[in-house]
Design an enzyme around this catalytic site. Structure first.
Site, PDB file in Angstrom:
ATOM      1  N   THR A  14       0.843  -1.193   0.000  1.00 13.27           N
ATOM      2  CA  THR A  14       0.000   0.000   0.000  1.00 13.27           C
ATOM      3  C   THR A  14       0.877   1.241   0.000  1.00 13.27           C
ATOM      4  OG1 THR A  14      -1.800   1.155   1.140  1.00 13.27           O
ATOM      5  CG2 THR A  14      -0.136   0.124   2.518  1.00 13.27           C
ATOM      6  N   HIS A  15       0.309   2.347  -0.496  1.00 10.97           N
ATOM      7  CA  HIS A  15       0.958   3.645  -0.409  1.00 10.97           C
ATOM      8  C   HIS A  15       0.177   4.536   0.545  1.00 10.97           C
ATOM      9  CE1 HIS A  15       2.997   2.058  -3.890  1.00 10.97           C
ATOM     10  NE2 HIS A  15       3.748   3.134  -4.008  1.00 10.97           N
ATOM     11  N   SER A  17      -0.674   5.610   4.232  1.00 15.39           N
ATOM     12  CA  SER A  17      -0.072   5.554   5.566  1.00 15.39           C
ATOM     13  C   SER A  17      -1.081   5.107   6.622  1.00 15.39           C
ATOM     14  CB  SER A  17       0.506   6.921   5.955  1.00 15.39           C
ATOM     15  OG  SER A  17      -0.498   7.917   5.952  1.00 15.39           O
ATOM     16  N   GLY A  18      -2.345   5.460   6.431  1.00 14.88           N
ATOM     17  CA  GLY A  18      -3.374   5.045   7.370  1.00 14.88           C
ATOM     18  C   GLY A  18      -3.559   3.546   7.382  1.00 14.88           C
ATOM     19  N   ASP A  75      -7.725  -6.467  -0.813  1.00 10.19           N
ATOM     20  CA  ASP A  75      -8.649  -5.870  -1.768  1.00 10.19           C
ATOM     21  C   ASP A  75     -10.040  -6.055  -1.173  1.00 10.19           C
ATOM     22  OD1 ASP A  75      -8.661  -4.484  -4.347  1.00 10.19           O
ATOM     23  OD2 ASP A  75     -10.041  -6.053  -4.960  1.00 10.19           O
ATOM     24  N   PHE A 166     -16.664   5.747   6.021  1.00 15.35           N
ATOM     25  CA  PHE A 166     -16.359   6.294   4.700  1.00 15.35           C
ATOM     26  C   PHE A 166     -16.966   5.382   3.641  1.00 15.35           C
ATOM     27  CE2 PHE A 166     -12.998   3.437   5.996  1.00 15.35           C
ATOM     28  CZ  PHE A 166     -12.781   2.656   4.870  1.00 15.35           C
ATOM     29  N   LYS A 189     -17.355  -1.093  14.891  1.00 12.92           N
ATOM     30  CA  LYS A 189     -17.389  -1.416  13.461  1.00 12.92           C
ATOM     31  C   LYS A 189     -16.182  -2.267  13.080  1.00 12.92           C
ATOM     32  CE  LYS A 189     -16.317   0.447   8.981  1.00 12.92           C
ATOM     33  NZ  LYS A 189     -15.799   1.582   8.198  1.00 12.92           N
TER      34      LYS A 189
END
Length: 209
Positions: A14-15, A17-18, A75, A166, A189
């Site tokens: 991943t790129h 940071s979260g 994914d 989100f 959640k």
């Protein structure tokens, strides 16, 4: 028997940071040092798969081959039963604005509206069952891999409700709850999410006795 990670360094494909922080927190208790593909300057491969598993594996294999280390990729997306599993691997694409629509970023309200419009076209008694899916793929530089699939079943509501979360969270009600993912406390959640389900399977297989 599934190959084991056995501690050490793990590239997170991943790129974001979260996402790195979230995954690192989950794997830190098992002695894994997580490094993002972004920090290593690795490219993001085209996600040409037609399933979550294919896309996760594409990302994990690309990171493993480029770094020479084991790599983990995920994914995920929303599948709506009445829409034949769509948007599926195109979950994020449905939120993309075209150049002539102004801001090229993602418009999740538009994406939620697209799903709702398609359901309404099918009639008021249409099944509104849906599920969030997450696939985690681990790949080693020699080509070996392992895949873990998780899901959170529920149903869709309209109009959107809630300010947290989100994506499609404001219209998704997980089974056994009355609130949407965007109304539920985020710690709760994350404990019942599709990603939590997939990670539980990964941890049990990779680090269980």
């Amino acid at each position: 028997m599934t190959r084991k990670l056995g501690g050490g360094s793990l590239v997170i494909a991943t790129h974001n940071s979260g996402k790195l922080k979230e995954i690192s927190a989950l794997l830190d208790p098992y002695g894994m040092k997580c490094i993002s593909a972004g920090s290593l300057g690795l490219p993001e491969p085209p996600e040409t798969g037609t399933t979550f598993a294919e896309n996760a594996l594409i990302k994990a294999r690309s990171a493993a081959e480029a770094s020479g280390l084991a790599a983990l990729a995920d994914d995920s997306g929303l599948g709506v039963d009445a829409l034949g599993g769509r948007p599926g691997v195109y979950t994020a694409d449905w939120a993309e604005r075209q150049w002539f629509e102004g801001d090229p970023g993602r418009d999740w309200y538009m994406a939620m509206g697209k799903v709702e419009g398609m359901l309404q076209q099918l009639g008021s008694d249409t099944d509104r069952s849906a599920a969030f899916h997450c696939v985690l793929a681990i790949a080693w530089p020699d080509g070996e891999h392992a895949i873990y699939e998780g899901q959170c079943p529920g149903s869709l509501t309209w109009p959107p409700r809630g300010e947290m979360g989100f994506g499609y969270d404001p219209v998704f009600i997980p089974n056994g709850r009355e609130q949407t993912f965007a109304e539920i406390d985020q710690a709760e959640k994350h404990s019942i999410s599709h990603r939590a389900d997939a990670f539980a399977k990964l941890v049990a297989d990779q680090f269980g006795s």
